[in-house]
Scaffold this motif. Structure first.
Motif, PDB file in Angstrom:
ATOM      1  N   ALA A   1     -35.012  51.808 -24.935  1.00 39.01           N
ATOM      2  CA  ALA A   1     -35.642  50.697 -24.227  1.00 39.01           C
ATOM      3  C   ALA A   1     -35.113  50.615 -22.800  1.00 39.01           C
ATOM      4  CB  ALA A   1     -35.378  49.383 -24.955  1.00 39.01           C
ATOM      5  N   PRO A   2     -35.980  50.383 -21.835  1.00 38.72           N
ATOM      6  CA  PRO A   2     -35.524  50.297 -20.439  1.00 38.72           C
ATOM      7  C   PRO A   2     -34.748  49.009 -20.188  1.00 38.72           C
ATOM      8  CG  PRO A   2     -37.841  49.720 -20.579  1.00 38.72           C
ATOM      9  CD  PRO A   2     -37.433  50.188 -21.953  1.00 38.72           C
ATOM     10  N   ALA A   3     -33.765  49.074 -19.307  1.00 41.03           N
ATOM     11  CA  ALA A   3     -32.998  47.885 -18.941  1.00 41.03           C
ATOM     12  C   ALA A   3     -33.937  46.856 -18.314  1.00 41.03           C
ATOM     13  CB  ALA A   3     -31.889  48.258 -17.972  1.00 41.03           C
ATOM     14  N   THR A   4     -33.922  45.649 -18.867  1.00 42.47           N
ATOM     15  CA  THR A   4     -34.805  44.566 -18.446  1.00 42.47           C
ATOM     16  C   THR A   4     -34.025  43.266 -18.527  1.00 42.47           C
ATOM     17  OG1 THR A   4     -36.676  45.786 -19.398  1.00 42.47           O
ATOM     18  CG2 THR A   4     -37.054  43.483 -18.846  1.00 42.47           C
ATOM     19  N   ALA A   5     -34.211  42.391 -17.552  1.00 42.08           N
ATOM     20  CA  ALA A   5     -33.406  41.166 -17.501  1.00 42.08           C
ATOM     21  C   ALA A   5     -33.597  40.302 -18.739  1.00 42.08           C
ATOM     22  CB  ALA A   5     -33.737  40.367 -16.238  1.00 42.08           C
ATOM     23  N   VAL A   6     -34.841  40.178 -19.211  1.00 40.95           N
ATOM     24  CA  VAL A   6     -35.157  39.196 -20.255  1.00 40.95           C
ATOM     25  C   VAL A   6     -35.618  39.895 -21.529  1.00 40.95           C
ATOM     26  CG1 VAL A   6     -36.576  37.195 -20.867  1.00 40.95           C
ATOM     27  CG2 VAL A   6     -35.822  37.514 -18.493  1.00 40.95           C
ATOM     28  N   GLY A   7     -35.061  39.457 -22.636  1.00 41.58           N
ATOM     29  CA  GLY A   7     -35.571  39.842 -23.949  1.00 41.58           C
ATOM     30  C   GLY A   7     -36.157  38.614 -24.617  1.00 41.58           C
ATOM     31  N   ILE A   8     -37.329  38.736 -25.201  1.00 38.86           N
ATOM     32  CA  ILE A   8     -37.981  37.619 -25.892  1.00 38.86           C
ATOM     33  C   ILE A   8     -37.902  37.867 -27.393  1.00 38.86           C
ATOM     34  CG2 ILE A   8     -40.101  36.300 -26.224  1.00 38.86           C
ATOM     35  CD1 ILE A   8     -41.000  37.167 -23.450  1.00 38.86           C
ATOM     36  N   VAL A   9     -37.240  36.958 -28.107  1.00 41.02           N
ATOM     37  CA  VAL A   9     -37.133  37.046 -29.566  1.00 41.02           C
ATOM     38  C   VAL A   9     -38.104  36.037 -30.171  1.00 41.02           C
ATOM     39  CG1 VAL A   9     -35.616  36.993 -31.565  1.00 41.02           C
ATOM     40  CG2 VAL A   9     -34.681  37.612 -29.318  1.00 41.02           C
ATOM     41  N   PHE A  10     -39.042  36.503 -30.972  1.00 47.97           N
ATOM     42  CA  PHE A  10     -40.053  35.644 -31.586  1.00 47.97           C
ATOM     43  C   PHE A  10     -39.530  35.076 -32.907  1.00 47.97           C
ATOM     44  CE2 PHE A  10     -42.287  38.452 -28.770  1.00 47.97           C
ATOM     45  CZ  PHE A  10     -43.320  37.689 -28.250  1.00 47.97           C
ATOM     46  N   GLY A  11     -39.849  33.823 -33.162  1.00 48.66           N
ATOM     47  CA  GLY A  11     -39.440  33.179 -34.399  1.00 48.66           C
ATOM     48  C   GLY A  11     -40.100  33.796 -35.617  1.00 48.66           C
ATOM     49  N   ALA A  12     -39.429  33.641 -36.762  1.00 52.63           N
ATOM     50  CA  ALA A  12     -39.975  34.183 -38.018  1.00 52.63           C
ATOM     51  C   ALA A  12     -39.553  33.334 -39.208  1.00 52.63           C
ATOM     52  CB  ALA A  12     -39.531  35.628 -38.209  1.00 52.63           C
ATOM     53  N   GLY A  13     -39.381  32.032 -38.979  1.00 53.38           N
ATOM     54  CA  GLY A  13     -39.079  31.138 -40.089  1.00 53.38           C
ATOM     55  C   GLY A  13     -37.602  30.810 -40.219  1.00 53.38           C
ATOM     56  N   ALA A  14     -37.322  29.505 -40.385  1.00 54.78           N
ATOM     57  CA  ALA A  14     -35.951  29.042 -40.590  1.00 54.78           C
ATOM     58  C   ALA A  14     -35.954  27.912 -41.604  1.00 54.78           C
ATOM     59  CB  ALA A  14     -35.335  28.589 -39.273  1.00 54.78           C
ATOM     60  N   PRO A  15     -36.296  28.205 -42.867  1.00 51.99           N
ATOM     61  CA  PRO A  15     -36.357  27.150 -43.891  1.00 51.99           C
ATOM     62  C   PRO A  15     -34.977  26.557 -44.169  1.00 51.99           C
ATOM     63  CG  PRO A  15     -36.540  29.317 -44.898  1.00 51.99           C
ATOM     64  CD  PRO A  15     -36.605  29.532 -43.416  1.00 51.99           C
ATOM     65  N   ASN A  16     -34.932  25.237 -44.290  1.00 52.04           N
ATOM     66  CA  ASN A  16     -33.681  24.530 -44.588  1.00 52.04           C
ATOM     67  C   ASN A  16     -32.581  24.815 -43.565  1.00 52.04           C
ATOM     68  OD1 ASN A  16     -34.795  23.487 -47.071  1.00 52.04           O
ATOM     69  ND2 ASN A  16     -34.421  25.504 -47.979  1.00 52.04           N
ATOM     70  N   GLY A  17     -33.017  25.069 -42.329  1.00 56.15           N
ATOM     71  CA  GLY A  17     -32.045  25.301 -41.273  1.00 56.15           C
ATOM     72  C   GLY A  17     -31.354  26.642 -41.319  1.00 56.15           C
ATOM     73  N   GLN A  18     -31.892  27.580 -42.098  1.00 56.37           N
ATOM     74  CA  GLN A  18     -31.307  28.912 -42.230  1.00 56.37           C
ATOM     75  C   GLN A  18     -32.310  29.968 -41.782  1.00 56.37           C
ATOM     76  OE1 GLN A  18     -28.058  29.351 -43.240  1.00 56.37           O
ATOM     77  NE2 GLN A  18     -27.942  27.111 -43.290  1.00 56.37           N
ATOM     78  N   ALA A  19     -31.848  30.930 -41.020  1.00 60.70           N
ATOM     79  CA  ALA A  19     -32.732  32.000 -40.568  1.00 60.70           C
ATOM     80  C   ALA A  19     -33.229  32.822 -41.759  1.00 60.70           C
ATOM     81  CB  ALA A  19     -32.006  32.900 -39.579  1.00 60.70           C
TER      82      ALA A  19
END
Length: 224
Positions: free
Chosen positions: A47-65
Motif C-alpha cells: 500500500a502506498p504511504a498516505t496520510a489518512v486511513g479510513i476504517v469502516f465500522g462492522a458492528g459493535a454489539p454490547n460495546g464489543q467489537a
C-alpha cells in the motif's frame, strides 16, 4: 395445490428466464465494481504511504467489537505501525445513545498502541456511502487508504472514488476466523452493490452532514 404446481410447470420457461435475469442483475454491479477497483487494491506491504486511513465500522454489539471489526482495526493498526498511514479516521454508527461504534473502534486501536490523538471519529458513518461523502465533505479527505474486509473493498473503493477521494484500499481476509460469515457477507454484497449503483446515480446526501471538522488536520499535527 396441484393446479398451482401445473401452472408453474407450464410457465417454467419464462420463470427460468426471469430468474436468470434476476441473478444477472444482482451479479453485474458487484462484478463491475470488483473489476474496476482491481488496480486500487493493495496488500499491507504494497500500500502506498498516505496520510489518512479510513476504517469502516462492522458492528459493535454490547460495546464489543465484532470479529469482522477486529479484523479491520488490527489491519488499521498494522498500517499505522508500518508508517503507511499517519491518521486513522474511524467511521461508524452512533445513531442511538447506547450504541457508539466509533468509540469502541477508537478504544480498541488505542489498546493496540495507536495514539489516541492520531484517531479521528466520524459518528455518522451509517453506511458506506455516508462514510465516503462525510470523509470528503466534513473531514476534507482528498486521498486515503480504505481499510475493510476484502468482500467490502470493491464497493468502498468505488463509492469513495466517486465522491472525489483518491482512494486505495487494503482488505482483511476474514476467511480464517469467520468462514461462514465471510460467505454470507459475499452474498450480501450482491444487493449492497445494487444499492451502491443507486447511490452513484442519485447521489443522495448523507443522513447527517453538518459543518467541516478540523479533526484530520489536528491529528496530523499530533506527536506520534
Amino acid at each position: 395445490m396441484r393446479t398451482f404446481v401445473r401452472a408453474l410447470w407450464r410457465c417454467r420457461a419464462p420463470i427460468s428466464v426471469l430468474c436468470t435475469l434476476g441473478v444477472y442483475v444482482l451479479l453485474l454491479p458487484f462484478g463491475w465494481m470488483y473489476v474496476a477497483s482491481g488496480r486500487y487494491r493493495a496488500t499491507p506491504a504494497g500500500a502506498p504511504a498516505t496520510a489518512v486511513g479510513i476504517v469502516f465500522g462492522a458492528g459493535a454489539p454490547n460495546g464489543q467489537a465484532s470479529p469482522m471489526l477486529i479484523g479491520r482495526l488490527a489491519l488499521g493498526a498494522d498500517l499505522y505501525r508500518r508508517g503507511t498511514v499517519q491518521v486513522l479516521l474511524v467511521t461508524g454508527d452512533n445513531s442511538r445513545s447506547h450504541y457508539n461504534e466509533p468509540v469502541v473502534m477508537r478504544d480498541y486501536l488505542v489498546g493496540m498502541g495507536v495514539p489516541r490523538d492520531r484517531i479521528v471519529l466520524d459518528y455518522a458513518g451509517f453506511d458506506t456511502w455516508d462514510s465516503c461523502v462525510r470523509a470528503k465533505k466534513i473531514f476534507g479527505v482528498d486521498r486515503a487508504i480504505l481499510i475493510t474486509q476484502r468482500f467490502h473493498l470493491p464497493r468502498a473503493l468505488t463509492l469513495c472514488r466517486a465522491v472525489g477521494i483518491d482512494a486505495r484500499g487494503v482488505g482483511d481476509d476474514s476467511r480464517p476466523y469467520a468462514p461462514i460469515s465471510t460467505v454470507v457477507s459475499y452474498v450480501r454484497e450482491l444487493p449492497a452493490a445494487l444499492k451502491a449503483v443507486f447511490d452513484l446515480v442519485v447521489r443522495p446526501g448523507p443522513r447527517f452532514l453538518g459543518p467541516r471538522e478540523p479533526g484530520i488536520q489536528q491529528a496530523l499535527r499530533a506527536p506520534r
